[in-house]
Scaffold this active site. Structure first.
Site, PDB file in Angstrom:
ATOM      1  N   LYS A  55       0.844  -1.206   0.000  1.00 27.84           N
ATOM      2  CA  LYS A  55       0.000   0.000   0.000  1.00 27.84           C
ATOM      3  C   LYS A  55       0.876   1.251   0.000  1.00 27.84           C
ATOM      4  O   LYS A  55       0.638   2.193  -0.751  1.00 27.84           O
ATOM      5  CB  LYS A  55      -0.933  -0.002   1.229  1.00 27.84           C
ATOM      6  N   GLN A  99      -4.595  -1.217   9.773  1.00 23.39           N
ATOM      7  CA  GLN A  99      -4.484  -2.547   9.167  1.00 23.39           C
ATOM      8  C   GLN A  99      -5.076  -3.613  10.102  1.00 23.39           C
ATOM      9  O   GLN A  99      -4.699  -3.687  11.273  1.00 23.39           O
ATOM     10  CB  GLN A  99      -3.007  -2.859   8.860  1.00 23.39           C
ATOM     11  N   ASP A 122     -11.053   3.065   4.083  1.00 20.39           N
ATOM     12  CA  ASP A 122     -11.366   1.632   4.023  1.00 20.39           C
ATOM     13  C   ASP A 122     -12.873   1.397   3.940  1.00 20.39           C
ATOM     14  O   ASP A 122     -13.318   0.287   3.648  1.00 20.39           O
ATOM     15  CB  ASP A 122     -10.831   0.932   5.283  1.00 20.39           C
TER      16      ASP A 122
END
Ligand code: NAD
Length: 295
Positions: A55, A99, A122
């Site tokens: 990422k 994460q 997200d």
């Protein structure tokens, strides 16, 4: 026997990322805004470390300000919430990602819900989930994996899926459920299956679009697939296989690729299908967050 087209997620993601880099350059030039993506990682989970590295690498290639906060596996809930609070207030940060999975002593829900909805790239905040469920996508953040799957489905079948049956295997909040909302918005007739579904192969055989998001290596067999179906394999499973007499680790999806490609019209490979698209969609969400910001 005809074989399926292989949907090249890696190539599509690269195309998308280079378009994002161009728009980013214009945003920096015209508005002096550099998209900022901050990733918070807690602990040493090896798979998470790889995802975060990928990422960060893509964010840098897109021209973003990419920052990582790495916290020890023993980080307290308070410490993480304090960090999120400061990132929420920081105008140079447009997207915040924590994460997952988090170490078990942490309250994952409290942490994901602490991120400002406008920075929730997200798409896990209840406000963004609500907008997606209600079909208000203009200012919502859609979770990156199903959003990436949807772009690949559109490439095969167009934006209007009227009259088509879509079957999703898996009902998680990050893949299965948002995937269902997106397919429904595109007018597909949607069925969500899960571990309690009766006669899963029979339900799957009804699918013009089959999305597998389970986490079980090669579970979906060729005879579960309707001839001509578009198959999207979200699963990432590490298996050990013998190669030249030696055990070797390999990534496979939830679909038995060799069997399925003889039946489907198009299929995503693992790796190189959904995975790279997920990262590209994270970049797209971060760019949108920066474009919507007043900074
Ligand atoms: P999850 O564990 O949260 O959900 C799995 C779902 O599968 C559950 O809803 C469960 O009911 C269902 N399930 C389990 N066993 C089943 C069975 N025998 N029959 C039918 N349904 C069954 O997983 P998730 O987070 O949704 O991820 C699913 C897979 O997708 C995993 O392999 C994960 O690594 C992968 N994934 C990939 C990406 C990507 O970018 N490529 C992103 C997210 C997840």
């Amino acid at each position: 026997m005809a074989t399926a087209a292989i949907i090249d997620g890696k190539a599509k993601a690269a195309e998308l990322s280079s378009a994002i880099a161009k728009t980013t350059a214009a945003l920096i030039n015209d508005r002096k805004v550099t998209p900022g993506l901050t990733v918070v990682i807690v602990g040493e989970d090896p798979a998470s470390q790889v995802y975060v590295r990928n990422k960060q690498r893509t964010a840098k290639a897109c021209g973003f300000n990419s920052v990582q906060h790495s916290l020890g596996a023993d980080a307290t809930q308070d410490k993480i919430l304090t960090l999120i609070d400061s990132l929420n207030k920081d105008e140079s940060v447009h997207g915040i990602l924590v994460q997952l999975p988090l170490p078990v002593h942490l309250d994952e829900q409290a942490i994901t819900q602490a991120i400002l909805p406008a920075k929730d790239v997200d798409g896990f905040h209840f406000q963004n989930i609500g907008k997606l469920t209600a079909g208000h996508l203009d200012d919502a953040f859609v979770p990156c994996t199903p959003a990436g799957c949807m772009l690949m489905i559109e490439d095969q079948l167009g934006k209007d899926l009227s009259g088509l049956n879509a079957v999703i295997i898996g009902r998680s909040n990050i893949v299965g459920k948002p995937m269902a909302s997106l397919l429904l918005k595109a007018n597909a007739t949607v069925t969500i299956c899960h571990s309690r579904t009766k006669d899963l192969p029979a339900v799957a055989r009804n699918a013009d679009i089959l999305v597998a998001a389970v986490g079980r290596a090669k579970m979906v067999k060729g005879d579960w697939i309707k001839p001509g179906a578009v198959v999207i394999d979200v699963g990432i499973n590490r298996i050990e296989e013998e190669l030249d007499g030696k055990p070797k680790n390999r990534l496979v999806g939830d679909v038995d690729f060799d069997e399925a490609k003889a039946v489907a019209s198009a299929i995503t490979p693992v790796p190189g299908g959904v995975g790279p698209m997920t990262i590209a969609l994270l970049m797209l969400n971060t760019l949108s967050a920066a474009e919507r910001s007043n900074s």
